[in-house]
Each structure stands twice: as C-alpha cells, then as structure tokens.
Design a protein around this motif. Sequence first.
Motif, short mmCIF file in Angstrom:
data_model
loop_
_atom_site.label_atom_id
_atom_site.label_comp_id
_atom_site.label_asym_id
_atom_site.label_seq_id
_atom_site.Cartn_x
_atom_site.Cartn_y
_atom_site.Cartn_z
N LYS A 173 0.85 -1.19 0.00
CA LYS A 173 0.00 0.00 0.00
C LYS A 173 0.88 1.24 0.00
O LYS A 173 1.77 1.37 0.86
N PRO A 174 0.68 2.17 -0.94
CA PRO A 174 1.44 3.42 -0.93
C PRO A 174 0.84 4.41 0.05
O PRO A 174 -0.34 4.77 -0.04
N VAL A 175 1.64 4.84 1.02
CA VAL A 175 1.19 5.81 2.04
C VAL A 175 2.28 6.87 2.16
O VAL A 175 3.29 6.67 2.84
N ALA A 176 2.09 8.00 1.51
CA ALA A 176 3.14 9.02 1.44
C ALA A 176 3.37 9.71 2.77
O ALA A 176 4.50 10.08 3.09
N GLU A 177 2.32 9.91 3.57
CA GLU A 177 2.46 10.61 4.84
C GLU A 177 3.16 9.72 5.86
O GLU A 177 2.66 8.66 6.24
N ASN A 178 4.32 10.16 6.32
CA ASN A 178 5.15 9.34 7.21
C ASN A 178 4.41 8.91 8.47
O ASN A 178 4.42 7.74 8.86
N SER A 179 3.76 9.86 9.15
CA SER A 179 3.11 9.53 10.41
C SER A 179 1.88 8.66 10.21
O SER A 179 1.50 7.90 11.11
N ALA A 180 1.26 8.75 9.05
CA ALA A 180 0.11 7.88 8.77
C ALA A 180 0.54 6.42 8.74
O ALA A 180 -0.19 5.53 9.20
N ARG A 181 1.75 6.15 8.21
CA ARG A 181 2.24 4.78 8.22
C ARG A 181 2.42 4.28 9.66
O ARG A 181 2.10 3.12 9.97
N SER A 182 2.93 5.14 10.53
CA SER A 182 3.13 4.74 11.92
C SER A 182 1.81 4.40 12.60
O SER A 182 1.70 3.42 13.34
N VAL A 183 0.80 5.21 12.33
CA VAL A 183 -0.52 4.95 12.90
C VAL A 183 -1.07 3.61 12.39
O VAL A 183 -1.64 2.82 13.15
N MET A 184 -0.87 3.34 11.12
CA MET A 184 -1.33 2.07 10.55
C MET A 184 -0.65 0.88 11.22
O MET A 184 -1.26 -0.15 11.47
N LEU A 185 0.63 1.04 11.54
CA LEU A 185 1.35 -0.03 12.21
C LEU A 185 0.83 -0.23 13.62
O LEU A 185 0.62 -1.37 14.07
N GLU A 186 0.59 0.85 14.33
CA GLU A 186 0.12 0.76 15.72
C GLU A 186 -1.26 0.11 15.81
O GLU A 186 -1.55 -0.63 16.75
N THR A 187 -2.12 0.39 14.84
CA THR A 187 -3.48 -0.15 14.88
C THR A 187 -3.59 -1.53 14.26
O THR A 187 -4.62 -2.19 14.37
N GLY A 188 -2.52 -1.98 13.59
CA GLY A 188 -2.57 -3.28 12.93
C GLY A 188 -3.10 -3.22 11.51
O GLY A 188 -3.23 -4.26 10.86
N GLU A 189 -3.39 -2.02 11.02
CA GLU A 189 -3.87 -1.90 9.63
C GLU A 189 -2.75 -2.29 8.67
O GLU A 189 -3.01 -2.76 7.56
N ALA A 190 -1.50 -2.08 9.09
CA ALA A 190 -0.33 -2.54 8.34
C ALA A 190 0.50 -3.44 9.24
O ALA A 190 0.61 -3.20 10.45
N ASP A 191 1.07 -4.48 8.65
CA ASP A 191 1.96 -5.38 9.40
C ASP A 191 3.40 -4.90 9.39
O ASP A 191 4.16 -5.14 10.32
N ILE A 192 3.80 -4.23 8.29
CA ILE A 192 5.16 -3.72 8.13
C ILE A 192 5.07 -2.33 7.51
O ILE A 192 4.22 -2.10 6.63
N ILE A 193 5.92 -1.41 7.96
CA ILE A 193 6.00 -0.10 7.31
C ILE A 193 7.46 0.24 7.01
O ILE A 193 8.36 -0.09 7.78
N VAL A 194 7.66 0.87 5.84
CA VAL A 194 8.99 1.29 5.41
C VAL A 194 8.84 2.59 4.63
O VAL A 194 8.04 2.64 3.69
N PRO A 195 9.59 3.64 4.99
CA PRO A 195 10.43 3.74 6.17
C PRO A 195 9.63 4.18 7.38
O PRO A 195 8.45 4.54 7.26
N VAL A 196 10.27 4.16 8.55
CA VAL A 196 9.67 4.65 9.78
C VAL A 196 10.10 6.09 9.97
O VAL A 196 11.31 6.38 9.96
N VAL A 197 9.15 7.00 10.15
CA VAL A 197 9.50 8.40 10.37
C VAL A 197 10.31 8.50 11.65
O VAL A 197 9.99 7.89 12.68
N THR A 198 11.40 9.23 11.60
CA THR A 198 12.34 9.25 12.72
C THR A 198 11.73 9.75 14.02
O THR A 198 12.08 9.28 15.10
N THR A 199 10.79 10.69 13.93
CA THR A 199 10.18 11.25 15.14
C THR A 199 9.26 10.26 15.84
O THR A 199 8.86 10.49 16.98
N ASP A 200 8.94 9.15 15.17
CA ASP A 200 8.05 8.15 15.78
C ASP A 200 8.78 6.92 16.30
O ASP A 200 8.17 6.04 16.90
N VAL A 201 10.09 6.84 16.06
CA VAL A 201 10.83 5.62 16.40
C VAL A 201 10.74 5.30 17.88
O VAL A 201 10.44 4.17 18.28
N ASP A 202 11.02 6.27 18.74
CA ASP A 202 11.02 6.00 20.18
C ASP A 202 9.64 5.58 20.67
O ASP A 202 9.52 4.67 21.50
#
Length: 530
Positions: free
Chosen positions: A245-274
């Motif tokens: 799935k193409p998701v241009a917004e970096n933080s949107a990918r992180s949210v998808m990972l947290e909710t389980g909507e995505a199993d893997i995200i690449v890349p991870v926005v640096t501000t969300d790593v911690d």
Amino acid sequence: MNWLSARADYIGQIKGELVLKRALLGIALSAVLVLSACSSSQSSSGAANEPKDLVVAFGSEPVTLDPQDTSDGISNNANELIFDKLVTLDKNNAIVPQLAKEWTTSPDGKKITFKLREGAKFTDGTPVNAESVKYTFDRVINKDNKLNRYSLYAEFIDKVNVDSEYQVSFDLKFPFGPALITFAHTNGGIQSPKNIKEKGKDVGKSPVGSGPYKVKEWVPGNKLVFEANPDYWGEKPKMRTITFKPVAENSARSVMLETGEADIIVPVVTTDVDRLKSNDKVKVSVEPSSRNLYMSINTTKAPFDNPKVRQAVNYAVDKETIVKKILSGQAKVSDAAIGEMVWGYSSAGAYPYDPEKAKQLLAEAGVKPGTTIKLWTPDGRYLMDRQIAEFIQGNLQAVGFKVEYRKWEFGAFQEATRDPKAEFDLALNSWGTSTNDADWGLRPILMTKGASNYSKLADPQLDALIDKGMKAASPDERKKIYSDALKLVKDQAPWIFLLDYKQTTGYRSNLDNVYSWSNERLILRDVVKK
C-alpha cells in the motif's frame, strides 16, 4: 514549519477515524465472541495454521514490475517476490544458489557457467531453462530495447550461450569482480519469454516469473496485491497474500502499524521511532544502509553550469541540522558520493556549512541575489524527503536565491527528471548501491551516459576513471581508482551532497524473519505471521 502543522492535522484526522472504527468494532465484539464460543477447538486449531495475509505500507508505490527496466527500490521489493534469479543473497548478504544450483568461473575470469535446477516453471506453466535465461539477458543487453538496467549488464556481458537445456554460460568482455553480485541483483530476475512476447511494452504491468508469488491485483495509487504461487518449485509461500500500500504521509504509516492496519511499514519516520519502540506490539529495526540522499544539480543550466556555483550551494546547506533535527540522528552527513557500506568507499571530505563562503562564491561567479531556481522533490519516497527539501529551500533563500519549490508523486517525478528537456535546477534524489560495489555506486549516476545521471554531468576524466575501475583486475588498484574518482566528484560538485541513510523498518511483534539486505531490499519471502 508548515509540514509540522499539516502533519498534526493529518494525524488528528486519522486518529478520529480510528476512534470511530474502534467504537464500531466494540459493538460487533459481543457477536464475534458468541460465534467464537460456538466454534470447536479443532476448527480454531485449523484456522491458526491457515496461510495469512500480510500488508506492507511504503512511502510510494512500485513504478514497474519489469525487473530489467526497474530502477527504484520499491519496484525491486515487489520483483523479489515475483522473480527468481540465477543466484541470490541469504540473510547475511552471502551469495547462494537460486535457479542455478552451481556455477564455475574460467581461470581467466572471462566466462561464468551456470547449471540450472530442473523442474522450475514460470507461473504461466512454461519451463525455466537455459533458453529463458538467455532470452532475459539478451533482451536487457540489447540497446535498442532501451531498458533502464541496460548498463548494469551490457557493460560486462559479451554473449549468452545455451550449452544445453539446463546449462547456460556467459562470455564476459573482461574479468568483472562484481559479476556474481550483479547476477544476484533483483534486476537479474528471469522472465517468461512467452509472456514478454505476448505483453510487449506492457510486461511491467503483467509480469510472469517463477517466484513464490504472482500478481493478483494492481490498483495504481491504492494497492498492489500478490497471491501465493501454489506450484512454486521451492519452499512453499508463507503467506496467502502480500499487499503493498502506498502511504506518502510518514506519520500515517506509523498509525497504521500501531493499529494493525499494516503489518510492516517502510520507512519509519524518525520522530516516531522512540514511541513505536515502547509499544510491545511493534518492533523497529534500524540497520546500516548503502543508500545516500543528494540533490542533483542540473549542470547543463546556468548558473549551475559553473562548478563554483555548485560548490557554493554545497556550502549553503546545513547538513548537520538535517541529520540531527529532521532525521533524529538516523543518518550521517555524506563525505563521499558513496557511503561507507559500499566496497571501494573512501572519504573525500564533506562540505562544511558556511553560508558566508557560499555568498562569496556566488558573487565571484556573478550570480545576482534574487536569481530564480527550481527545486523539485518526491513526496514520501524517501524518509523525510519533502521536509528535507523544504529545509534546503530555506537554506538557499538565505544565501540569495529565489527558490520555486515543487513536490511530485514519485513515478511522475522519475519521468519528469529523466526528460532530456527537464526544467529543474535541483532535484532531490537517492541512490542505493544495490550491488554494494563502487562500480554501481558511480557508473549509472555520474558517467556521462549513465541511465540515472540526473545532474547531466559530462566529465571525460571522471568517465575514464569509472571505466578503468570497472575493468581493473586488482582489488587494490580498483580502490585507488575509486578514491581518485570520489575526490574528483567532490570538486565537480554535480550534487549537493547530503546524507547516508540508515534503514528503518517497523513491523508487528507477531512477525518473524523480517529483514533487509544491506542494499535496502526488504525481503518478504521468509516472513512468518504467528
């Protein structure tokens, strides 16, 4: 910055949608529990063993599924699922057999012979044999076909020979040290001749390989779905489907990972790593990478046809702040045109941040304050690409330029920057040296005839060095040649040298065997979902 407020609004919108989703899920939960209680333990056990579905969110989508015409990483990630190669890499980046079960190199280094495994088939039912290998490579080394990866193979392959049904040999133009790693490159995926003949120029949309997955559905801008190849010759596919799935917004990918909507995200926005690392349902992998980020300078257009002006903009950009503030330290300032992960690397020295020096050079070159230049960037293809481009825009305006800024969807960006009549002055680009050898770190992007030479640099001295480095037999000689080449590149300054990335991958904790090669290829064949 504007992107910070936009990011906050976007995340707020997504989180609001997630609250609604959770409420609806809560209403349905009691019904699900009742049905679950009625299920037998035997059926539950069976469901646990059924093939699973995997969703992977990237910053952009693949451009083409023709491996010999692919020049971007996400397309290559997809092609690794569809196509097998003669040889490949294992988890530790060592060369191992794939379609070839063994190989030999002649004493003079100018002939490599591969013995193929028998019984492998393409997903259209045709056999993988020496003829199909020859067809694949004859196609890419034929200049008339104008494929992106022509130079990757045509520079060193002289002739492809069918020795027998399951033996193929390559006559090389000269002993080529990186030959095997180049055959292991994703661009070496073997294609079905039957499908190429039938699909012609549309083969990149309807690929046929012999890999563990095949394309089920591709909705551009939305999703690319692969389904398991039930007749795969090797170890059976681990997943029922894999969806990109193409998701241009970096933080949107992180949210998808947290909710389980995505199993893997690449890349991870640096501000969300911690934050992601503190979530026990999520894991974050940070690994070394051979990918760099740079700003191509159109060396054919004034004022950038003057090396002094190109050096000036290198002094104008604050790379340290980009690394520390925008990328949170998950990169390093580039000190050469290739990174230290690449064989043949040596430091040429980074341009320090010195805006006064930049202004001085611009004045010496006769560039007037207020000169208008055009800066282009993809949006979402590379980690924090748009934000970095906006920061550079500010740096350049601070030394007197008027910068017209434009962001692009990645596929359109690639097409536009490749146009011989492209109107950009600066374009944000990245290069992953996928063979991990200086030859492929320099030849495609800095030689005059390089297919990805977006700066349009034409330097005969550099061309000669790169050509000499490719053909030299001695590793020590090659290293010396590349050291000289890297120093020359710094002086010519066809780019604003920016940074060397680290590769960050986020994935759900119920996944095993998620890994990338050092060339940033995300390998999904081995992923297991518990």
